[in-house]
Design a protein around this motif. Structure first.
Motif, short mmCIF file in Angstrom:
data_model
loop_
_atom_site.label_atom_id
_atom_site.label_comp_id
_atom_site.label_asym_id
_atom_site.label_seq_id
_atom_site.Cartn_x
_atom_site.Cartn_y
_atom_site.Cartn_z
N ALA A 109 -4.62 -22.12 -7.58
CA ALA A 109 -3.87 -21.56 -8.71
C ALA A 109 -2.43 -21.22 -8.37
N GLN A 110 -2.04 -21.40 -7.11
CA GLN A 110 -0.71 -20.97 -6.69
C GLN A 110 0.40 -21.70 -7.45
N GLY A 111 0.19 -22.97 -7.74
CA GLY A 111 1.20 -23.73 -8.45
C GLY A 111 1.36 -23.29 -9.89
N GLU A 112 0.26 -22.88 -10.51
CA GLU A 112 0.30 -22.48 -11.92
C GLU A 112 0.85 -21.07 -12.12
N LYS A 113 0.75 -20.24 -11.12
CA LYS A 113 1.18 -18.84 -11.20
C LYS A 113 0.58 -18.14 -12.43
N PRO A 114 -0.74 -18.05 -12.52
CA PRO A 114 -1.37 -17.45 -13.71
C PRO A 114 -1.07 -15.97 -13.89
N LEU A 115 -0.55 -15.32 -12.86
CA LEU A 115 -0.22 -13.89 -12.97
C LEU A 115 1.29 -13.65 -12.98
N ALA A 116 2.05 -14.68 -13.27
CA ALA A 116 3.51 -14.52 -13.36
C ALA A 116 3.84 -13.50 -14.45
N GLY A 117 4.62 -12.51 -14.09
CA GLY A 117 4.96 -11.44 -15.04
C GLY A 117 4.02 -10.25 -14.99
N ALA A 118 2.90 -10.41 -14.31
CA ALA A 118 1.95 -9.29 -14.20
C ALA A 118 2.48 -8.26 -13.20
N LYS A 119 2.42 -7.01 -13.60
CA LYS A 119 2.81 -5.90 -12.73
C LYS A 119 1.57 -5.05 -12.52
N ILE A 120 0.95 -5.28 -11.39
CA ILE A 120 -0.36 -4.69 -11.13
C ILE A 120 -0.21 -3.44 -10.26
N VAL A 121 -0.75 -2.35 -10.74
CA VAL A 121 -0.83 -1.14 -9.93
C VAL A 121 -2.28 -1.00 -9.52
N GLY A 122 -2.52 -0.87 -8.20
CA GLY A 122 -3.88 -0.86 -7.69
C GLY A 122 -4.21 0.38 -6.89
N CYS A 123 -5.48 0.73 -6.91
CA CYS A 123 -5.98 1.86 -6.12
C CYS A 123 -7.35 1.47 -5.59
N THR A 124 -7.39 0.95 -4.36
CA THR A 124 -8.63 0.50 -3.73
C THR A 124 -8.63 0.95 -2.27
N HIS A 125 -9.69 0.63 -1.56
CA HIS A 125 -9.66 0.79 -0.11
C HIS A 125 -8.63 -0.18 0.43
N TRP A 165 0.53 -0.38 -4.56
CA TRP A 165 -0.85 -0.06 -4.16
C TRP A 165 -0.98 1.30 -3.49
N SER A 166 -2.11 1.96 -3.77
CA SER A 166 -2.48 3.20 -3.08
C SER A 166 -3.96 3.11 -2.71
N ALA A 167 -4.42 4.09 -1.95
CA ALA A 167 -5.81 4.07 -1.45
C ALA A 167 -6.71 4.92 -2.32
N CYS A 168 -7.94 4.44 -2.52
CA CYS A 168 -8.90 5.20 -3.33
C CYS A 168 -9.72 6.17 -2.49
N ASN A 169 -9.54 6.15 -1.18
CA ASN A 169 -10.30 7.02 -0.28
C ASN A 169 -9.36 7.50 0.82
N ILE A 170 -9.37 8.78 1.12
CA ILE A 170 -8.40 9.34 2.07
C ILE A 170 -8.71 8.96 3.52
N TYR A 171 -9.91 8.41 3.78
CA TYR A 171 -10.28 8.08 5.16
C TYR A 171 -10.41 6.58 5.44
N SER A 172 -10.38 5.74 4.41
CA SER A 172 -10.74 4.33 4.63
C SER A 172 -9.55 3.42 4.92
N THR A 173 -8.33 3.91 4.81
CA THR A 173 -7.16 3.05 5.03
C THR A 173 -7.04 2.64 6.49
N GLN A 174 -6.83 1.36 6.73
CA GLN A 174 -6.49 0.87 8.06
C GLN A 174 -4.96 0.89 8.16
N ASN A 175 -4.45 1.81 8.98
CA ASN A 175 -3.00 2.05 9.03
C ASN A 175 -2.21 0.79 9.37
N GLU A 176 -2.73 -0.01 10.29
CA GLU A 176 -2.00 -1.19 10.70
C GLU A 176 -1.95 -2.23 9.57
#
Length: 529
Positions: free
Chosen positions: A136-152, A173-184
């Protein structure tokens, strides 16, 4: 008749004599050594030759445990670090990536190279998501999408985030759990230009600050939400109602977040379409079941070194997560009890060979308590007071509401941190309860999860975002929807080549007999796998 003494072979007697003399000399040397006064121990700083060990090529092969504890300068910048390695809050640091951008907040941007290698490793076992990216990279189906995410924020979710960017989206992006983020990994994303605000060991205040930084930025307004737990959706709905009204779609992957969405919908307050990924077949039957079947043991072993053979364990909840946990524990010889409110799940547990009980009936005798219900106050202070000494308590549900941890923060109880994410809560009589991750999600807080299974979930999330973002007006109303069956099947088909699996194709006559399209979907929406 007496037997003659065995005659020694020529030359052997002399060799034995020499060996005995050498052995006596070594024994004397050893005794002399151990009886001497001990010398002053020299550390790495005092021994210049020690620093020669981790060469540029050798460092990459160091194990995680070695790189974390080694004293050379490399380990401090590139290792699995705990939140305790630097007392300065990332919010107080001024950091920029190699491009001069400071639009992020992570523990240490210098860990980016190490995090990039982690992401590259994850990509090797997420071939389906990478395949979707390439297609799908050539089609860019998310062109114009501004996604705000909150996951591990792990190496696996980093592959998802970078896939969304490759398909044309801008992401914060932000984390949904205060302990699950891999800092690196967070550092690697920041170096790549993703506005990420997360680090392992955030405070509650940090957690909401990071979410707000993702949403509130001048000149940038989100039009899509990818959430895990519903905290981001809740924050936007409460704090930024004008932004919430302009969101084109929400994708939610946890039972907790989906429950919140249905509550909003029932109250008539959900003004945007939302996709319930949690109840998609590819999430329920793979992530929830197979992922937890493997990661529950990983989390418990890493934190407690417990042996499960013969241990009595109670698992609260026999949904897909509970089923996975119980299968793993039973396989290692544990005696497993189940608590359930649903008679169907309870009957399944009985048919699988487990005894269904009330928690009060076994709380005094069990060695381990695991919650995975999605509910609140499943384990109360009363239960905790009645537990045996050294009972292990942990949670495999998304939210930290299942165990009443707040009730343990009282003056008469002493908290003792014994390992990262492991606390002993000590009663006045000396009884200790071992609490893991302060009641938060065990597997992602205390260990890692299988990459391949997360590829299935991440591919499902990406397709859900593409579907909602590109859907013509009117296809989805202001409600919560399940992923279309055809999309579930497509996600599964992308992962079959990893097993060299070959699907059987229906003939035209067979398809007509079953009333199906030869290309699917193959099951009706009401079918239960």
């Amino acid at each position: 008749m007496s037997m003659p003494d065995a005659m020694p072979l020529p030359g052997v007697g002399e060799e034995l004599k020499q060996a005995k003399e050498i052995e006596d000399a070594e024994k004397y040397s050893f005794m002399a050594t151990v009886t001497k006064a001990p010398k002053k121990i020299q550390f790495a700083d005092d021994m210049q030759e020690f620093t020669k060990f981790p060469t540029k090529t050798g460092r990459r092969s160091l194990s995680r445990s070695i790189s974390q504890s080694s004293t050379d300068s490399y380990s401090s910048a590139a290792s699995y670090t705990d939140s305790s390695d630097d007392e300065v809050s990332p919010r107080e640091k001024q950091q920029t990536n190699s491009k001069g951008s400071s639009n992020f907040c992570v523990k240490n941007i210098k860990q980016a190279e190490f995090g990039r290698r982690e992401i590259e490793i994850a990509e090797q076992d997420m071939s389906a998501l990478i395949s979707l990216r390439k297609r799908a990279q050539g089609e860019k189906p998310l062109a114009g999408a501004k996604i705000v995410g909150c996951t591990h924020i792990t190496a696996q979710t980093a592959v998802l985030i970078e896939t969304l960017c490759a398909l044309g989206a801008q992401c914060r992006w932000s984390a949904c759990n205060i302990y699950s983020t891999q800092n690196e990994v967070a550092a690697a994303l920041a170096e790549a230009g993703v506005a990420v605000f997360a680090w392992k060991g955030e405070s509650e205040d940090d957690f909401w600050w990071c979410i707000d930084r993702c949403v509130n930025m001048d000149g940038w307004q989100a039009n899509m939400i990818l959430d895990d737990g519903g905290d981001l959706t809740h924050w936007v709905y409460k704090k930024y109602p004008n932004v919430f009204k302009k969101i084109r779609g929400i994708v939610e992957e946890s039972v907790t977040g989906v429950h919140r969405l249905y509550q909003l919908s029932k109250a008539g307050k959900l003004c945007v379409p939302a996709m319930n990924v949690n109840d998609s077949v590819t999430k329920q039957k793979f992530d929830n079941l197979y992922c937890c079947r493997e990661s529950i043991l990983d989390g418990l072993k890493r934190t407690t070194d417990v042996m499960f053979g013969g241990k009595q364990v109670v698992v609260c909840g026999y949904g897909e997560v509970g089923k996975g946990c119980c299968a793993a524990l039973k396989a290692l010889g544990a005696i497993v009890y189940i608590t359930e409110i649903d008679p169907i799940c309870a009957l399944q547990a009985c048919m699988d060979g487990f005894r269904v009980v009330k928690l009060n009936e076994v709380i005094r005798q069990v060695d381990v308590v695991i919650t995975c219900t999605g509910n609140k106050n499943v384990v109360t202070r009363e239960h905790l007071d009645r537990m045996k000494n050294s009972c292990i308590v942990c949670n495999m549900g998304h939210s930290n509401t299942e165990i009443d941890v707040t009730s343990l923060r009282t003056p008469e109880l002493t908290w003792e941190r014994v390992r990262s994410q492991v606390d002993h809560v000590i009663w006045p009589d000396g009884k200790r309860v071992v609490l893991l991750a302060e009641g938060r999600l065990l597997n992602l807080s205390c260990s890692t999860v299988p990459t391949f299974v997360l590829s299935i979930t991440a591919t499902t999330q990406a397709l859900a975002l593409i579907e909602l973002y590109n859907a013509p007006e009117g296809r989805y109303k202001q409600d919560v929807y399940l992923l279309p069956k055809k999309m579930d099947e497509y996600v599964a088909s992308l992962h079959l080549p990893s097993f060299d699996a070959h699907l059987t194709e229906l003939t035209d006559d067979q398809a007509k007999y079953l009333g199906l399209n030869k290309n699917g979907p193959f099951k009706p929406n009401y079918y239960r796998y």
